[in-house]
Design an enzyme around this catalytic site. Structure first.
Site, PDB file in Angstrom:
ATOM      1  N   GLU A  80       0.831  -1.200   0.000  1.00 55.37           N
ATOM      2  CA  GLU A  80       0.000   0.000   0.000  1.00 55.37           C
ATOM      3  C   GLU A  80       0.868   1.254   0.000  1.00 55.37           C
ATOM      4  O   GLU A  80       1.867   1.329   0.696  1.00 55.37           O
ATOM      5  CB  GLU A  80      -0.888   0.029   1.251  1.00 55.37           C
ATOM      6  CG  GLU A  80      -1.876  -1.117   1.323  1.00 55.37           C
ATOM      7  CD  GLU A  80      -2.971  -1.027   0.256  1.00 55.37           C
ATOM      8  OE1 GLU A  80      -3.137   0.050  -0.338  1.00 55.37           O
ATOM      9  OE2 GLU A  80      -3.640  -2.058   0.029  1.00 55.37           O
ATOM     10  N   ARG A  90     -17.659  -0.047   6.152  1.00 51.98           N
ATOM     11  CA  ARG A  90     -18.790  -0.602   5.388  1.00 51.98           C
ATOM     12  C   ARG A  90     -19.468  -1.713   6.200  1.00 51.98           C
ATOM     13  O   ARG A  90     -20.649  -1.986   6.059  1.00 51.98           O
ATOM     14  CB  ARG A  90     -18.219  -1.165   4.076  1.00 51.98           C
ATOM     15  CG  ARG A  90     -19.198  -1.605   3.025  1.00 51.98           C
ATOM     16  CD  ARG A  90     -18.448  -2.093   1.774  1.00 51.98           C
ATOM     17  NE  ARG A  90     -17.298  -2.937   2.077  1.00 51.98           N
ATOM     18  CZ  ARG A  90     -17.370  -4.246   2.356  1.00 51.98           C
ATOM     19  NH1 ARG A  90     -18.521  -4.874   2.360  1.00 51.98           N
ATOM     20  NH2 ARG A  90     -16.274  -4.937   2.612  1.00 51.98           N
ATOM     21  N   CYS A 143      -7.700  -2.112   8.396  1.00 52.30           N
ATOM     22  CA  CYS A 143      -6.327  -2.182   7.865  1.00 52.30           C
ATOM     23  C   CYS A 143      -5.748  -0.781   7.664  1.00 52.30           C
ATOM     24  O   CYS A 143      -4.631  -0.488   8.106  1.00 52.30           O
ATOM     25  CB  CYS A 143      -6.285  -2.959   6.555  1.00 52.30           C
ATOM     26  SG  CYS A 143      -6.440  -4.736   6.822  1.00 52.30           S
ATOM     27  N   HIS A 167      -1.340  -5.662   1.583  1.00 51.41           N
ATOM     28  CA  HIS A 167      -2.564  -6.468   1.514  1.00 51.41           C
ATOM     29  C   HIS A 167      -2.299  -7.734   0.694  1.00 51.41           C
ATOM     30  O   HIS A 167      -1.567  -7.694  -0.298  1.00 51.41           O
ATOM     31  CB  HIS A 167      -3.700  -5.673   0.855  1.00 51.41           C
ATOM     32  CG  HIS A 167      -4.616  -5.006   1.828  1.00 51.41           C
ATOM     33  ND1 HIS A 167      -4.814  -3.652   1.853  1.00 51.41           N
ATOM     34  CD2 HIS A 167      -5.412  -5.513   2.820  1.00 51.41           C
ATOM     35  CE1 HIS A 167      -5.687  -3.345   2.814  1.00 51.41           C
ATOM     36  NE2 HIS A 167      -6.054  -4.457   3.418  1.00 51.41           N
TER      37      HIS A 167
HETATM   38  N1  PCA Z   1      -8.522  -6.855   6.228  1.00 53.84           N
HETATM   39  C1  PCA Z   1      -9.399  -5.775   6.619  1.00 53.84           C
HETATM   40  C2  PCA Z   1      -9.237  -5.644   8.104  1.00 53.84           C
HETATM   41  C3  PCA Z   1      -8.500  -6.856   8.551  1.00 53.84           C
HETATM   42  C4  PCA Z   1      -8.027  -7.494   7.316  1.00 53.84           C
HETATM   43  O1  PCA Z   1      -7.280  -8.477   7.244  1.00 53.84           O
HETATM   44  C5  PCA Z   1      -9.116  -4.489   5.846  1.00 53.84           C
HETATM   45  O2  PCA Z   1      -8.642  -4.557   4.695  1.00 53.84           O
HETATM   46  O3  PCA Z   1      -9.365  -3.402   6.364  1.00 53.84           O
END
Ligand code: PCA
Length: 212
Positions: A80, A90, A143, A167
């Site tokens: 990211e 959401r 996240c 991610h």
């Molecule tokens: N993904 C979520 C929160 C925890 C995770 O593993 C997100 O992308 O915010």
């Protein structure tokens, strides 16, 4: 040996697994380019996730912090670029909270950039045949919240420590119709990302994470 803190998230939204937790667990205690990896687990809860992250940073005094999270629907590993000062959920978190249009840190900067070499990470992953892309948004759920909390903490109190967020897609057993990557492939990918974060002191200049 210096420490690398690698965190995953617990499952959320009623799911049984979180790919990021499984990956972090597999890499716990690995040695990667003379750094010892310590894995941690963050609750998928606004507020508590940042609290636990700060606690782990204090405890392990890492030279580098990489937080992992699962982004179901993505097909590759996605470092990211930017953390926004915004909670806009959401769905409810694991404590039933659903903040809407709330700043994470009142009067904090609107955003922080990752201090990981995100394009170098993408380059190294692709070199090893692993699908990867720079992502321009970590969303506005837990996240992004943890990512912003991390960068705020490092900026204020540990400016020499690099950090950021990556991610990852679903594991194959988590989905039928959506893209996924095998656990071994993602473990290999995150090990490569850690090595790149240690070795590249400066990021590559490349368009959108593409280098060739
Ligand atoms: N993904 C979520 C929160 C925890 C995770 O593993 C997100 O992308 O915010």
């Amino acid at each position: 040996m210096k420490n690398v803190l690698l965190t995953g998230f617990e499952p959320f939204d009623g799911q049984a697994l979180n790919a990021s937790e499984e990956i972090a667990r597999e890499i716990n205690e690995a040695t990667i380019v003379r750094h010892r990896v310590i894995a941690g687990l963050l609750p998928c809860v606004f507020g508590a996730a940042i609290k636990e992250l700060k606690h782990l940073i204090k405890l392990h005094d890492p030279a580098l912090v990489i937080c992992l999270g699962q982004a179901g629907g993505r097909s590759g590993i996605t470092p990211e670029r930017v953390a926004l000062n915004l909670d806009d959920a959401r769905i409810a978190d694991n404590a039933g909270q659903q903040p809407i249009d709330k700043p994470i840190v009142k009067a904090g900067p609107a955003a922080y950039f990752s201090t990981l070499p995100i394009k170098a990470i993408v380059h190294e992953l692709r070199k090893h045949g692993i699908a990867a892309e720079v992502s321009q948004t970590a969303g506005t759920f837990v996240c992004n919240h943890a990512f912003y909390g991390l960068m705020h903490e490092l900026t204020l109190h540990r400016p020499k420590v690099r950090g950021g967020f990556i991610h990852v897609p679903f594991l194959p057993e988590q989905t039928t119709g959506q893209p996924s990557l095998a656990l071994e492939r993602m473990v290999e990918g995150i090990r490569i990302a850690i090595a790149a974060a240690v070795e590249y002191r400066r990021d590559l200049k490349a368009v959108g994470g593409q280098t060739e």
